[in-house]
Motif scaffolding. Sequence first.
Motif, PDB file in Angstrom:
ATOM      1  N   THR A   1       0.852  -1.184   0.000  1.00 57.56           N
ATOM      2  CA  THR A   1       0.000   0.000   0.000  1.00 57.56           C
ATOM      3  C   THR A   1       0.891   1.237   0.000  1.00 57.56           C
ATOM      4  N   PHE A   2       0.311   2.352  -0.383  1.00 56.71           N
ATOM      5  CA  PHE A   2       1.079   3.576  -0.561  1.00 56.71           C
ATOM      6  C   PHE A   2       0.825   4.544   0.578  1.00 56.71           C
ATOM      7  N   SER A   3       1.787   5.442   0.786  1.00 58.91           N
ATOM      8  CA  SER A   3       1.727   6.420   1.864  1.00 58.91           C
ATOM      9  C   SER A   3       1.966   7.810   1.299  1.00 58.91           C
ATOM     10  N   ASN A   4       1.573   8.816   2.088  1.00 55.77           N
ATOM     11  CA  ASN A   4       1.982  10.164   1.732  1.00 55.77           C
ATOM     12  C   ASN A   4       3.358  10.418   2.349  1.00 55.77           C
ATOM     13  N   SER A   5       3.863  11.641   2.222  1.00 52.33           N
ATOM     14  CA  SER A   5       5.213  11.940   2.707  1.00 52.33           C
ATOM     15  C   SER A   5       5.322  11.909   4.226  1.00 52.33           C
ATOM     16  N   LYS A   6       4.209  11.793   4.930  1.00 54.09           N
ATOM     17  CA  LYS A   6       4.228  11.675   6.389  1.00 54.09           C
ATOM     18  C   LYS A   6       4.040  10.231   6.840  1.00 54.09           C
ATOM     19  N   GLY A   7       3.919   9.295   5.890  1.00 56.54           N
ATOM     20  CA  GLY A   7       3.756   7.893   6.227  1.00 56.54           C
ATOM     21  C   GLY A   7       2.324   7.465   6.449  1.00 56.54           C
ATOM     22  N   GLN A   8       1.369   8.347   6.189  1.00 56.13           N
ATOM     23  CA  GLN A   8      -0.042   8.017   6.350  1.00 56.13           C
ATOM     24  C   GLN A   8      -0.556   7.348   5.087  1.00 56.13           C
ATOM     25  N   PRO A   9      -1.426   6.352   5.226  1.00 54.60           N
ATOM     26  CA  PRO A   9      -1.948   5.658   4.041  1.00 54.60           C
ATOM     27  C   PRO A   9      -2.615   6.623   3.063  1.00 54.60           C
TER      28      PRO A   9
END
Length: 143
Positions: free
Chosen positions: A99-107
Amino acid sequence: MSKYVKGAHHINLRPNHENYDACMKFYTEDLGLEMTSFWNKMRGDFNSRNCFIECGNGTTLEVCECETGTTDAGIIQHFSLEVNSVRELMTHLKEKGYTFSNSKGQPTDDSIIDATVCGVHMNIFFVKSPSGELVEFLEIVKD
């Protein structure tokens, strides 16, 4: 050699406001490394100082100042791998179940971030590895 990855692009450091100047002194003055670019970026109400520092052998540090009291200050926030095609790699990793995250590590969804930093156009996406580190995949776009 990997079908997808060209090599390491940068390592992102997050000193907080109180130790940013000491961090910069350590890398540029004390170690004699060269700052190759600098930019300011608003992070909420905080005007963050950011730069790239060349370390040699193709290794770059990205130093991004954090506000006092932020949870990611003082850590290696992510490392970046330069890839041949973010779209191809994203499809491959999605098929493997990541799964992918944003630059803060949130899904997040599987959207690609189109960014320009210091005049360099790039497409990027993030994945949190099974052991928890945030990995940025970056493709330099030839305009």
